[in-house]
Write a protein that holds these residues in place. Sequence first.
Motif, short mmCIF file in Angstrom:
data_model
loop_
_atom_site.label_atom_id
_atom_site.label_comp_id
_atom_site.label_asym_id
_atom_site.label_seq_id
_atom_site.Cartn_x
_atom_site.Cartn_y
_atom_site.Cartn_z
N GLY A 147 38.29 56.35 38.92
CA GLY A 147 36.86 56.13 39.15
C GLY A 147 36.32 54.98 38.32
O GLY A 147 35.58 54.14 38.82
N VAL A 148 36.71 54.93 37.06
CA VAL A 148 36.27 53.84 36.19
C VAL A 148 36.80 52.51 36.70
O VAL A 148 36.07 51.52 36.79
N LEU A 149 38.08 52.48 37.05
CA LEU A 149 38.67 51.23 37.56
C LEU A 149 38.01 50.79 38.87
O LEU A 149 37.76 49.59 39.08
N ASN A 150 37.70 51.74 39.75
CA ASN A 150 37.02 51.40 40.99
C ASN A 150 35.64 50.83 40.73
O ASN A 150 35.20 49.91 41.44
N SER A 151 34.94 51.34 39.72
CA SER A 151 33.62 50.78 39.40
C SER A 151 33.76 49.35 38.87
O SER A 151 32.95 48.48 39.18
N SER B 79 34.30 47.15 41.86
CA SER B 79 33.03 46.94 42.57
C SER B 79 32.18 45.89 41.87
O SER B 79 31.59 45.01 42.52
N GLU B 80 32.11 45.96 40.55
CA GLU B 80 31.35 44.97 39.79
C GLU B 80 31.94 43.57 39.98
O GLU B 80 31.20 42.59 40.15
N ILE B 81 33.26 43.47 39.95
CA ILE B 81 33.91 42.18 40.15
C ILE B 81 33.62 41.67 41.55
O ILE B 81 33.30 40.48 41.74
N ASP B 82 33.71 42.55 42.56
CA ASP B 82 33.42 42.14 43.93
C ASP B 82 31.99 41.61 44.05
O ASP B 82 31.76 40.60 44.73
N GLN B 83 31.04 42.25 43.39
CA GLN B 83 29.65 41.79 43.45
C GLN B 83 29.50 40.43 42.81
O GLN B 83 28.77 39.57 43.31
N LYS B 84 30.19 40.20 41.70
CA LYS B 84 30.12 38.90 41.03
C LYS B 84 30.79 37.82 41.88
O LYS B 84 30.32 36.68 41.92
N ILE B 85 31.85 38.16 42.57
CA ILE B 85 32.54 37.20 43.43
C ILE B 85 31.60 36.78 44.56
O ILE B 85 31.52 35.59 44.90
N ILE B 86 30.89 37.72 45.13
CA ILE B 86 29.97 37.41 46.24
C ILE B 86 28.86 36.48 45.77
O ILE B 86 28.45 35.58 46.50
#
Length: 116
Positions: free
Chosen positions: A96-100, A103-110
């Motif tokens: 769960g922590v790794l998935n969060s 998600s944060e990295i994906d948002q920064k990439i976008i």
Amino acid sequence: MYTIQQASLLIEIPASSIRYYEKIDLIPPIKRNEQGHRIFDEQDIELLKLIKCFRSLGMSIEGIKVNISTLRLEQEEINTQAILIQHKKKLEEQIGVLNSFISEIDQKIIKLPDTE
């Protein structure tokens, strides 16, 4: 009774790991023959198999030490199941922590401008 080499081959872990487990008190002191060589009985083998199982599931040495200290070998199946359930919960929390983080990295990439 098994020698350390026989136990190592049977369990498929290095003899050096078995010696290390004994040195750090992960396993109780192993009985010795008249020549001072370690001799392993079936209970020793089962304990080493359990340790190998826990290590293959990613459990730390300290975690194994804590769990094994509470095990009674005659109730091994019941306690092993409880230990595995607890370890699974810890792994699910880590996922769960790794998935969060992902998600944060994906948002920064976008949000980053395209550099192509």
